[in-house]
Write an enzyme that holds these catalytic residues in place. Structure first.
Site, PDB file in Angstrom:
ATOM      1  N   VAL A  73       0.897  -1.007  -0.211  1.00 36.10           N
ATOM      2  CA  VAL A  73       0.007  -0.197   0.490  1.00 36.10           C
ATOM      3  C   VAL A  73       0.849   1.333  -0.070  1.00 36.10           C
ATOM      4  O   VAL A  73       0.598   2.317  -0.117  1.00 36.10           O
ATOM      5  CB  VAL A  73      -1.260  -0.318   1.012  1.00 36.10           C
ATOM      6  CG1 VAL A  73      -0.480   0.003   2.589  1.00 36.10           C
ATOM      7  CG2 VAL A  73      -1.768   1.051   1.257  1.00 36.10           C
ATOM      8  N   ASP A  74       1.666   1.054   0.422  1.00 38.02           N
ATOM      9  CA  ASP A  74       2.693   2.124   0.803  1.00 38.02           C
ATOM     10  C   ASP A  74       3.473   2.869  -0.455  1.00 38.02           C
ATOM     11  O   ASP A  74       3.904   3.579  -1.085  1.00 38.02           O
ATOM     12  CB  ASP A  74       3.604   2.058   1.467  1.00 38.02           C
ATOM     13  CG  ASP A  74       4.877   0.640   1.133  1.00 38.02           C
ATOM     14  OD1 ASP A  74       4.240   0.100   0.043  1.00 38.02           O
ATOM     15  OD2 ASP A  74       5.691   0.893   1.434  1.00 38.02           O
ATOM     16  N   SER A  92      14.745   0.137   2.976  1.00 43.48           N
ATOM     17  CA  SER A  92      14.894  -0.626   3.705  1.00 43.48           C
ATOM     18  C   SER A  92      14.899  -1.583   2.230  1.00 43.48           C
ATOM     19  O   SER A  92      16.155  -2.536   2.621  1.00 43.48           O
ATOM     20  CB  SER A  92      14.231  -1.636   4.614  1.00 43.48           C
ATOM     21  OG  SER A  92      12.900  -1.582   4.712  1.00 43.48           O
TER      22      SER A  92
END
Length: 211
Positions: A73-74, A92
């Site tokens: 969703v990001d 990351s």
């Protein structure tokens, strides 16, 4: 209103215009204000909601069409308002998403820079590099003649070349903790530190506006 982006390593809050980060194993604060969040980590989501049961998951507000299976969703939020762009979130992991004619046509994922550094170090101490090495002016058009430059050259080329291949005639938008650092290797790029939070706010405003 508080915004929260829950990733694979941190809770990233925007509180009254200020950034606050907590690692996933740290205590999550209790807030009285309204909270909207996006999350790629189910366990961390439950932890946030236990302390802040009034927090609202923005995923239910998002209508992002793609054939890509498993898109976080990001990433959807980062791409939400683009028409013709390559959107890169360098955290990351380094995610790359391609938008053409307002359609998400796919993307790919690199290791994050810290993971690259750890991988080289695990092979040999002689291959150890750090972010400070990125400040050096390495000529990427010339074959290196020393080990650290050789590692640096290969690492960067492995990231730069695939992005350049898919970015023809497109804007390149970087976000994430290492986005600014990587953006300097691309002429047609911009760095937007708060891209996800800005788009979250736009999505919230659009859903709260009178129909």
């Amino acid at each position: 209103m508080i915004l929260c982006d829950i990733g694979n390593t941190t809770y990233h809050f925007l509180v009254k215009g200020k950034h606050k980060k907590y690692f996933l194993d740290e205590k999550v604060p209790k807030f009285d204000e309204e909270i909207y969040f996006v999350s790629v980590n189910e366990k961390a989501t439950k932890k946030l909601l236990k302390k802040n049961p009034h927090a609202k998951n923005l995923a239910s507000f998002i209508d992002f069409k793609t054939s890509y299976i498993g898109l976080g969703v990001d990433r959807a939020v980062a791409c939400y308002f683009e028409e013709n762009a390559v959107v890169i979130d360098a955290g990351s992991a380094i995610t790359v998403d391609i938008i053409e004619d307002k359609k998400h046509i796919g993307g790919f994922i690199f290791l994050g820079l810290n993971s690259f550094f750890k991988a080289y170090k695990n092979i040999s101490k002689k291959l150890e590099i750090s972010k400070s090495d990125f400040e050096k002016n390495i000529n990427l058009d010339k074959i290196p003649l020393q080990t650290k430059d050789a590692v640096f050259f290969a690492l960067l080329k492995s990231i730069i070349l695939p992005i350049k291949e898919v970015s023809l005639n497109k804007n390149i938008i970087f976000t994430g903790g290492d986005g600014e650092l990587l953006s300097k290797y691309f002429e047609n790029s911009v760095y937007k530190k708060d891209l996800i939070f800005e788009n979250m706010k736009r999505i919230i405003d659009a859903n709260n506006s009178p129909s």
